[in-house]
Design a protein around this motif. Structure first.
Motif, short mmCIF file in Angstrom:
data_model
loop_
_atom_site.label_atom_id
_atom_site.label_comp_id
_atom_site.label_asym_id
_atom_site.label_seq_id
_atom_site.Cartn_x
_atom_site.Cartn_y
_atom_site.Cartn_z
N MET A 231 0.83 -1.20 0.00
CA MET A 231 0.00 0.00 0.00
C MET A 231 0.87 1.25 0.00
N ARG A 232 1.91 1.25 0.82
CA ARG A 232 2.80 2.41 0.88
C ARG A 232 3.46 2.65 -0.48
N ALA A 233 3.86 1.54 -1.14
CA ALA A 233 4.53 1.68 -2.45
C ALA A 233 3.56 2.31 -3.47
N VAL A 234 2.31 1.82 -3.48
CA VAL A 234 1.32 2.35 -4.43
C VAL A 234 1.05 3.83 -4.14
N LEU A 235 0.86 4.15 -2.87
CA LEU A 235 0.53 5.53 -2.50
C LEU A 235 1.69 6.48 -2.79
N SER A 236 2.92 6.02 -2.49
CA SER A 236 4.03 6.96 -2.66
C SER A 236 4.35 7.21 -4.13
N ASP A 237 3.84 6.38 -5.03
CA ASP A 237 3.94 6.65 -6.47
C ASP A 237 3.09 7.85 -6.87
N ARG A 238 2.05 8.11 -6.06
CA ARG A 238 1.06 9.12 -6.45
C ARG A 238 0.99 10.29 -5.49
N LEU A 239 1.82 10.26 -4.46
CA LEU A 239 1.76 11.34 -3.45
C LEU A 239 3.14 11.91 -3.19
N PRO A 240 3.23 13.20 -2.90
CA PRO A 240 4.52 13.77 -2.53
C PRO A 240 4.98 13.22 -1.18
N PRO A 241 6.28 13.18 -0.91
CA PRO A 241 6.77 12.60 0.35
C PRO A 241 6.14 13.24 1.59
N ALA A 242 5.86 14.56 1.52
CA ALA A 242 5.28 15.24 2.70
C ALA A 242 3.93 14.63 3.06
N ALA A 243 3.17 14.24 2.05
CA ALA A 243 1.85 13.65 2.33
C ALA A 243 2.02 12.27 2.96
N MET A 244 3.05 11.55 2.49
CA MET A 244 3.27 10.19 3.02
C MET A 244 3.69 10.22 4.49
N THR A 245 4.34 11.31 4.92
CA THR A 245 4.80 11.34 6.32
C THR A 245 3.61 11.41 7.28
#
Ligand code: SAM
Length: 390
Positions: free
Chosen positions: A183-197
């Motif tokens: 899930m993290r891999a899929v999301l981080s393809d589509r989101l900037p790092p700041a959003a992932m934090t």
């Protein structure tokens, strides 16, 4: 003929974009609209079938001769559209309830996505900044609009990641490669790092999560884990200690877990917590707790479905779904019982015949001369037996 839909324009340009992205420049594309047939016009380009044409040319041409239309078309939409949205683009889409903001596959209908966005906007207006808690995330489709939303301070995903799970439809649903890492891999393809934090993942059932395991108490929750009444009610009870007292709890697939929602309401009454529930199209239930009860009524009731009709219809549809899904095995069981029954009837008939034969044999003996001549001897023997017995 193809019915027009605003999304179509976007999709066509997205196709061009995708080709650019894949560096397929020497190939030109011809969309054969005549062959698209009549469709719903919603979620265009669920599947594209291509065939090479004019291969002798310098530039190869591919004719898309089958554009299938379906209600969701999410897989191809996500593949065809640019992956990254800017925060401004995303905000605009959230505020205008544009379901295209969902850039990761989600197991929800277009109406569900609109309802999710409506709830998100309600949370934004009620809290300003909010903390999102999600029970059941799969690959992050329903997390995405919150992670990209600057008003969302933090997002917590709680999911024990089973390979398969039961469901109120009396079926088992399988989730291949179900992991937080995926899930993290899929999301981080589509989101900037700041959003992932902003994202915290907890691989556990929510009832096992201690309230001090999260830094911030949540104000908005979505329960979308195992779709059984038992699990869903348990998730509701497990979520409460992780929430602020004035909060919003929503449920996906409310059509399957209506009894869990009724139990949750009864539980809140027992605890003396004010609450209000609305059912939004297609299958989203939203509950406002504490001070959010009346606010929810004001904001979301105008978009709500009629509660009694919704619950009644959902129950009927669930029963008929179960009957349909299980009709093959039920028919097989009825056939087996019929065959057992006819075998038993045969055995009963054979036993009756044997009994008739025996009775006929006995009658023949009784009417024979030997039987009649031996009657005095049998009478003496009977008397002796009775004497010894007394
Ligand atoms: C329907 S999917 C969630 C879809 C996601 N919310 C979306 O819209 O993209 C169901 C998820 O529930 C998870 N799940 C199963 N049992 C669970 C439980 N006891 N608690 C939380 N999640 C659970 C599964 O791992 C799966 O990821």
């Amino acid at each position: 003929m193809l019915r027009r839909h605003p999304a179509e324009v976007l999709h066509r340009s997205s196709l061009t974009w995708q080709l650019l992205r894949l560096r397929l420049w020497p190939i030109s594309i011809v969309v054969n609209l005549e062959s698209t047939g009549a469709g719903t016009g919603i979620g265009v380009q669920a599947a594209l079938r291509c065939r090479p044409a004019c291969s002798g040319r310098k530039t190869r041409q591919v004719v898309i001769d089958d554009v299938k239309l379906d209600l969701l078309g999410e897989a191809s939409r996500n593949q065809l559209e640019p992956l990254m949205l800017t925060a401004d683009q995303a905000l605009g889409m959230i505020e205008t309830l544009d379901p295209a903001v969902f850039r990761v596959e989600t197991q929800s209908t277009l109406n569900d996505r609109t309802s999710f966005l409506r709830v998100q906007n309600f949370a934004r207006s009620a809290f300003g900044r909010y903390v999102y808690l999600e029970v059941g995330s799969h690959i992050g489709g329903s997390l995405f609009p919150h992670l990209i939303d600057p008003s969302c301070e933090a997002a917590i995903s709680v999911d024990p990641r089973p390979a398969a799970q039961p469901d109120e439809r009396a079926e088992v649903f399988h989730y291949a490669e179900n992991s937080a890492a995926r899930m993290r891999a899929v999301l981080s393809d589509r989101l900037p790092p700041a959003a992932m934090t902003k994202l915290t993942t907890i691989d556990s059932d929510v009832s096992d999560v201690r309230s001090d395991a999260v830094d911030l108490k949540a104000t908005l929750a979505l329960i979308d884990g195992e779709h059984t009444d038992t699990a869903c009610f348990s998730d509701f009870v497990g979520v409460l200690p992780l929430m602020k007292p004035d909060c919003i709890v929503s449920f996906h697939d409310a059509n399957l877990i209506g009894d869990a929602i009724l139990n949750a309401e009864r539980f809140l009454e027992h605890l003396g917590i004010t609450h209000e529930t609305v059912f939004l199209p297609d299958t989203v239930a939203v509950m406002g707790l504490g001070r959010l009860a009346s606010a929810l009524r004001d904001h979301l009731k105008p978009y709500a479905l009629d509660r009694a009709t919704y619950l009644d219809q959902s129950r009927r549809e669930l029963w008929s779904h179960i009957a349909r899904v299980h009709s093959t095995s039920l028919h097989a069981e009825v056939e087996r019982l019929r065959s057992d029954n006819s075998q038993l009837l045969g055995e009963i008939e054979r036993a009756r015949e044997a009994s008739r034969d025996a009775e006929a044999g006995f009658a023949a003996i009784k009417s024979s001369t030997t039987w009649r001549a031996s009657a005095p001897v049998r009478a003496v023997v009977d008397r002796i037996k009775r004497r010894f017995a007394s």
